[in-house]
Enzyme design. Sequence first.
Site, PDB file in Angstrom:
ATOM      1  N   ARG A  62       0.882  -1.305  -0.011  1.00 14.23           N
ATOM      2  CA  ARG A  62       0.091  -0.063  -0.022  1.00 14.23           C
ATOM      3  C   ARG A  62       0.929   1.294  -0.029  1.00 14.23           C
ATOM      4  O   ARG A  62       0.329   2.334  -0.369  1.00 14.23           O
ATOM      5  CB  ARG A  62      -1.118   0.041   1.211  1.00 14.23           C
ATOM      6  CG  ARG A  62      -2.126  -1.065   0.950  1.00 14.23           C
ATOM      7  CD  ARG A  62      -3.219  -1.104   2.200  1.00 14.23           C
ATOM      8  NE  ARG A  62      -2.540  -1.402   3.473  1.00 14.23           N
ATOM      9  CZ  ARG A  62      -2.807  -2.472   3.687  1.00 14.23           C
ATOM     10  NH1 ARG A  62      -3.206  -3.462   3.399  1.00 14.23           N
ATOM     11  NH2 ARG A  62      -2.115  -3.027   5.419  1.00 14.23           N
ATOM     12  N   GLU A  99       3.753  -8.246  15.328  1.00 15.70           N
ATOM     13  CA  GLU A  99       3.112  -8.514  16.592  1.00 15.70           C
ATOM     14  C   GLU A  99       3.173 -10.054  16.465  1.00 15.70           C
ATOM     15  O   GLU A  99       3.466 -10.664  17.745  1.00 15.70           O
ATOM     16  CB  GLU A  99       1.757  -7.739  16.230  1.00 15.70           C
ATOM     17  CG  GLU A  99       1.245  -7.842  17.776  1.00 15.70           C
ATOM     18  CD  GLU A  99      -0.050  -7.291  17.653  1.00 15.70           C
ATOM     19  OE1 GLU A  99      -0.230  -6.683  16.574  1.00 15.70           O
ATOM     20  OE2 GLU A  99      -0.661  -7.249  18.659  1.00 15.70           O
TER      21      GLU A  99
HETATM   22  P1  AMP Z   1       4.086  -1.318  11.514  1.00 14.80           P
HETATM   23  O1  AMP Z   1       5.245  -2.078  11.219  1.00 14.80           O
HETATM   24  O2  AMP Z   1       3.474  -1.985  13.123  1.00 14.80           O
HETATM   25  O3  AMP Z   1       4.152   0.006  11.432  1.00 14.80           O
HETATM   26  O4  AMP Z   1       2.999  -1.882  10.588  1.00 14.80           O
HETATM   27  C1  AMP Z   1       2.905  -0.879   9.658  1.00 14.80           C
HETATM   28  C2  AMP Z   1       2.253  -1.905   8.428  1.00 14.80           C
HETATM   29  O5  AMP Z   1       1.140  -2.666   8.898  1.00 14.80           O
HETATM   30  C3  AMP Z   1       1.659  -1.162   7.460  1.00 14.80           C
HETATM   31  O6  AMP Z   1       2.204  -1.391   6.081  1.00 14.80           O
HETATM   32  C4  AMP Z   1       0.144  -1.092   7.239  1.00 14.80           C
HETATM   33  O7  AMP Z   1      -0.250  -1.277   6.075  1.00 14.80           O
HETATM   34  C5  AMP Z   1      -0.037  -2.333   8.277  1.00 14.80           C
HETATM   35  N1  AMP Z   1      -0.885  -2.192   9.299  1.00 14.80           N
HETATM   36  C6  AMP Z   1      -0.815  -2.004  10.714  1.00 14.80           C
HETATM   37  N2  AMP Z   1      -1.836  -1.962  11.499  1.00 14.80           N
HETATM   38  C7  AMP Z   1      -2.828  -1.824  10.731  1.00 14.80           C
HETATM   39  C8  AMP Z   1      -4.334  -1.311  10.864  1.00 14.80           C
HETATM   40  N3  AMP Z   1      -4.647  -1.166  12.238  1.00 14.80           N
HETATM   41  N4  AMP Z   1      -4.862  -1.059   9.681  1.00 14.80           N
HETATM   42  C9  AMP Z   1      -4.293  -1.028   8.620  1.00 14.80           C
HETATM   43  N5  AMP Z   1      -2.921  -1.427   8.297  1.00 14.80           N
HETATM   44  C10 AMP Z   1      -2.486  -1.695   9.410  1.00 14.80           C
END
Ligand code: AMP
Length: 179
Positions: A62, A99
């Site tokens: 995305r 996670e």
């Molecule tokens: P992070 O590495 O934890 O910052 O996760 C970011 C990635 O996970 C991004 O590419 C987001 O598209 C996806 N992501 C994580 N949490 C969500 C959420 N609550 N809603 C949509 N996409 C999420």
Amino acid sequence: MTPLYDLDQAIRKIRNYPKEGIVFFDITSILTNPEAFGYCVDRMVEIYKETGISAVAGIESRGFIFAAPLADRLGIPLILVRKAGKLPGETYHQDYELEYGKAAVEIHKTDVPQGGNVLLIDDLIATGGTLRAARSILEEGGAKVKNVFGVIGLPFLNFQEKLPGVEITTLINYENEEL
Ligand code: AMP
């Protein structure tokens, strides 16, 4: 100046997806709304046009959607940060923890501008782990990462801690109690 726009109403929120207790912020509802998508791109152009960035790096998948029009509008290269195993050339590779489970990102070695200032883009910044991994391979390749952008930010997940020394910009933030 880009006219003010209520981005919140353009983002579909899906509760308990992909699992119980998570609110999923679905940006497909931005993409099907030309006014909302145009607002995001115009704001990114406004924010970054005078900052001297030399390339835009988008995170699969995305992040690609927002990084590509910005690179085009600024007339600078677009670098794809891909999931492991997708790029045919020689790559830099970084594993990182999700996670639940593990992931890895890669970039083509030849895509990294030596000494260049690369802006990293994803659709949403949650824990910041994905951007941290992407940053590390860009820096390993000899670029600088001083700016990170997400359309949506979840600052209560403390992404700032994983991204020290970079300016983090989002168009809209959600706090835990709003979800
Ligand atoms: P992070 O590495 O934890 O910052 O996760 C970011 C990635 O996970 C991004 O590419 C987001 O598209 C996806 N992501 C994580 N949490 C969500 C959420 N609550 N809603 C949509 N996409 C999420």
